[in-house]
Design a protein around this motif. Structure first.
Motif, mmCIF file in Angstrom:
data_model
loop_
_atom_site.group_PDB
_atom_site.id
_atom_site.type_symbol
_atom_site.label_atom_id
_atom_site.label_comp_id
_atom_site.label_asym_id
_atom_site.label_seq_id
_atom_site.Cartn_x
_atom_site.Cartn_y
_atom_site.Cartn_z
ATOM 1 N N ALA A 1 1.250 5.803 -3.517
ATOM 2 C CA ALA A 1 0.447 5.810 -2.688
ATOM 3 C C ALA A 1 -0.793 6.921 -2.177
ATOM 4 N N VAL B 1 -4.609 7.853 -2.370
ATOM 5 C CA VAL B 1 -4.815 9.271 -1.179
ATOM 6 C C VAL B 1 -5.188 9.990 -2.035
ATOM 7 N N TYR C 1 1.954 2.129 2.615
ATOM 8 C CA TYR C 1 2.230 3.440 2.498
ATOM 9 C C TYR C 1 0.997 4.378 2.501
ATOM 10 N N ILE C 2 -0.261 3.594 2.292
ATOM 11 C CA ILE C 2 -1.835 4.084 1.878
ATOM 12 C C ILE C 2 -1.768 4.434 2.876
ATOM 13 N N PHE C 3 -2.089 3.084 4.375
ATOM 14 C CA PHE C 3 -2.578 3.359 5.492
ATOM 15 C C PHE C 3 -1.856 4.181 6.783
ATOM 16 N N LEU D 1 -0.251 7.197 5.145
ATOM 17 C CA LEU D 1 -0.911 8.466 4.209
ATOM 18 C C LEU D 1 -2.691 8.789 5.192
ATOM 19 N N LEU D 2 -3.703 7.791 4.992
ATOM 20 C CA LEU D 2 -4.799 7.875 4.812
ATOM 21 C C LEU D 2 -4.633 8.303 6.711
ATOM 22 N N VAL E 1 -3.674 12.095 6.254
ATOM 23 C CA VAL E 1 -5.517 12.459 5.962
ATOM 24 C C VAL E 1 -6.230 13.224 7.377
#
Lengths: 229, 261
Positions: free
Chosen positions: A47, A51, B162-164, B166-167, B170
Motif C-alpha cells: 500500500a 501511495v 490499506y491504500i485508502f 494511507l491515502l 497523506v
C-alpha cells in the motif's frame, strides 16, 4: 499504456515476468510460514508503494512526476518479493487510476517490478560492501533503478517497433532520447527523495530499519551519530 | 491528492449489479480483439462502444471520463510520433528539417502510428469500462475462484484496504504541511514531501504490527473467507455480450486490409 504493445510482444513480456513472480510468491509463502507477522507488514508495504507512486513530486520544470517506489521496496524486502508487490500495485494503478494496462502488465512488471528492483538491490548491496556513505548508496540504488526501468521500457518499445533504417537500435535511441528529458531528472529527484525518507526514518525511529534487517544496531548508532553531528 | 479513484465510481455504478464474470469476460475479449486487430477500424469501434457503455449505461460523467482518457493519450501520442518518423519503409509522405537533420515519415510509419493510437484507445476504454463498473472488492472472490495462491489474494486484499487508510493519512499530513508553508519553493517542497513520506513509512510499519496483533487475536490463519453474491446472468445479457464479441471479431477480421494512407 494499454494496447500499446502489439502481438507477440505483450505475450513475450508476460512469459518473461511470470517465472519471477511465481518465484516471488514462493519466497513470500516461505517467509510467511516462518514468521506469520510478515504478511500484514508486506501488505502495508505494498500500500505504501502504491501511495508513494501516486504522489506528485515537485519538479524543476513545473511538470509533475511520479516516483516508482520499487527501488525502496527492493532495498527493504529484496527483489523477488518486490516483484509480487509491484504486480499488485500495477494492477491497482490500472484499475484505480487508469495508469498502465492489462495487456501491457507483463511488460510493465518486467521493467518496473523486476529490472528496476534487481538493479537497486545489486547496487545497494555493492555499495554496502564498498563502505560508501549509507544515504549516498540509497540515492545511487534508487536512481540507477529508475534509469534501468526507463532503459528497459525504451528497449521494449524499440523491439516492438523497430526503425526502418536503424533497426531495433535506431528506434531504441529515438525512444531513449525522448524519454530521457523527463526520466533523468525524475531519477535524480526520486533518489534524493528516497534517501531523505531513509534519513527521517532513521532519525525518528531507526529501530524499524533494524527490525527489517536493512541495517544492524551498530550501523544505526553510527548513522544517528553522523546525522546529529 | 485527488480523490478521483475510479473505485468510488464503480461502487456507485448501476452496472455494478451485473454478473462479474460476464463483465470480465466481455472486457477480456474486447481487449484481445482490440490489441490483435491489424487495422484501426475495430479498435476505434471498440473504443467508441466501450466509452458509450461507460458513460450511458454506467452513468459516468462525460467530462470526468474525457479527463481519464486524455492523460494517458498524451504518452501514447508521444510514442506514436516516434513510430511515425522511424518505423517502416515505403513512399515518403511527410518530412521536415530539425536541427539540420532531415526526418522523413513513410506511409507505413503513419499507418502504424494510427494503429497504435487506436489500439491504445480501445484498450483504455475497455479497462475504464471494467474499472468504472466493477469495484475491486467484487473481484477478490473471483480471484479466489481462479485458484490464485491464497497468500497472493490475501496480500492483494490487505493492500487494497490499506491504500485508502494511507491515502487519508497523506492528505491530512499534506494539508498540515501546506498550512505551515511547507510547499513554498522547490527546496522546501522536497524537504516536506520526504518528511511526509518518511513519517508515513513509520506509521505504516506501526500499523502493520497492530494489524497483525488484531488479526492474530481473531485467529487469522492466512485465509479470509469471502462471500460472493450470486448474480445470475440473464439470457438476454449473455446474448448481447456474445453478439458484441462476435461483431467486433468479425469487424476486425473483415477490415484487416483497410489502409488510410
Amino acid at each position: 499504456m494499454e494496447g500499446f504493445l502489439p502481438h507477440p510482444w505483450w505475450e513475450i513480456w508476460y512469459a518473461l515476468s511470470l517465472p519471477v513472480v511465481v518465484y516471488g510468491i514462493y519466497t513470500m509463502n516461505r517467509l510467511v510460514k516462518e514468521r506469520r507477522e510478515t504478511l500484514p507488514l508486506l501488505a502495508l508495504a505494498g500500500a505504501f508503494i502504491f501511495v508513494l507512486s501516486s504522489l506528485k513530486l515537485p519538479s524543476v520544470t513545473g511538470s509533475c512526476s511520479h516516483p516508482t517506489g520499487a527501488g525502496m521496496g527492493a532495498i527493504l524486502f529484496g527483489p523477488a518479493i518486490t516483484a509480487v508487490l509491484c504486480l499488485i500495485v500495477l494492477v491497482y494503478q490500472a484499475l484505480f487510476l487508469a495508469h498502465g494496462g492489462i495487456t501491457t502488465l507483463g511488460a510493465n512488471v518486467f521493467s518496473m517490478g523486476i529490472a528496476g528492483p534487481a538493479v537497486a538491490y545489486i547496487v545497494y548491496k555493492g555499495c554496502a560492501k564498498s563502505n560508501l556513505n549509507f544515504y549516498a548508496s540509497i540515492f545511487l540504488a534508487v536512481s540507477l533503478a529508475d534509469i534501468a526501468t526507463y532503459l528497459v521500457t525504451s528497449l521494449q518499445l524499440a523491439l516492438a517497433f523497430p526503425s526502418a533504417t536503424g533497426g531495433v537500435l535506431g528506434s531504441f535511441y529515438a525512444f531513449g532520447t525522448v524519454f530521457a528529458f523527463t526520466q533523468f531528472p525524475l531519477a535524480v529527484l526520486e533518489g534524493v527523495f528516497i534517501a531523505l525518507i531513509f534519513k527521517y526514518v532513521i532519525q525518528v525511529k531507526g529501530e524499524v530499519m533494524v527490525k527489517l534487517k536493512v541495517i544492524d544496531e551498530k550501523k544505526l548508532r553510527r548513522l544517528k551519530g553522523v546525522v546529529q553531528a | 491528492m485527488n480523490h478521483s479513484l475510479l473505485d468510488e465510481h464503480a461502487l456507485a455504478s448501476p452496472l455494478r449489479h451485473k454478473n462479474n464474470r460476464l463483465k470480465l469476460g466481455l472486457v477480456g475479449a474486447a481487449l484481445l480483439v482490440g490489441v490483435s486487430s491489424p487495422s484501426p477500424v475495430a479498435p476505434l469501434f471498440i473504443a467508441l462502444s466501450m466509452s458509450f457503455a461507460a458513460i450511458r449505461l454506467g452513468k459516468v460523467p462525460a467530462r470526468f471520463y474525457a479527463g481519464l482518457v486524455a492523460a494517458p493519450l498524451g504518452f501514447a501520442a508521444l510514442g506514436a510520433a516516434i513510430i511515425f518518423f522511424f518505423f517502416g519503409s515505403g513512399p515518403e509522405i511527410f518530412s521536415l528539417e530539425l536541427f539540420g537533420l532531415r526526418i522523413g515519415a513513410s506511409a507505413d510509419g503513419a499507418e502504424m502510428a494510427v494503429l497504435v493510437v487506436s489500439r491504445t484507445l480501445s484498450g483504455m476504454s475497455c479497462l475504464l469500462f471494467l474499472a468504472l463498473s466493477t469495484p475491486m472488492v467484487e473481484l477478490f472472490a473471483l480471484l479466489k475462484a481462479l485458484r490464485l495462491p491464497d497468500s497472493f489474494v490475501e496480500l492483494s486484499m490487505m493492500i487494497y484496504r490499506y491504500i485508502f487508510v494511507l491515502l487519508e493519512v497523506v492528505v491530512r499530513m499534506r494539508d498540515a504541511q501546506a498550512m505551515r508553508l511547507g510547499y513554498d519553493g522547490f527546496k522546501n517542497s522536497i524537504q516536506s514531501i520526504s518528511m511526509m513520506a518518511g513519517t508515513l513509512f513509520i506509521r505504516t510499519m506501526e500499523q502493520g504490527e497492530r494489524l497483525f496483533t488484531a488479526m492474530d487475536a481473531r485467529c487469522y490463519d492466512g485465509r479470509l473467507f469471502l462471500f460472493e453474491e450470486r448474480r445470475p446472468v440473464k439470457v438476454q445479457e449473455l446474448l448481447v455480450a456474445s453478439g458484441y464479441v462476435a461483431f467486433i471479431s468479425a469487424l476486425a477480421y473483415f477490415s484487416r486490409g483497410t489502409a488510410i494512407f
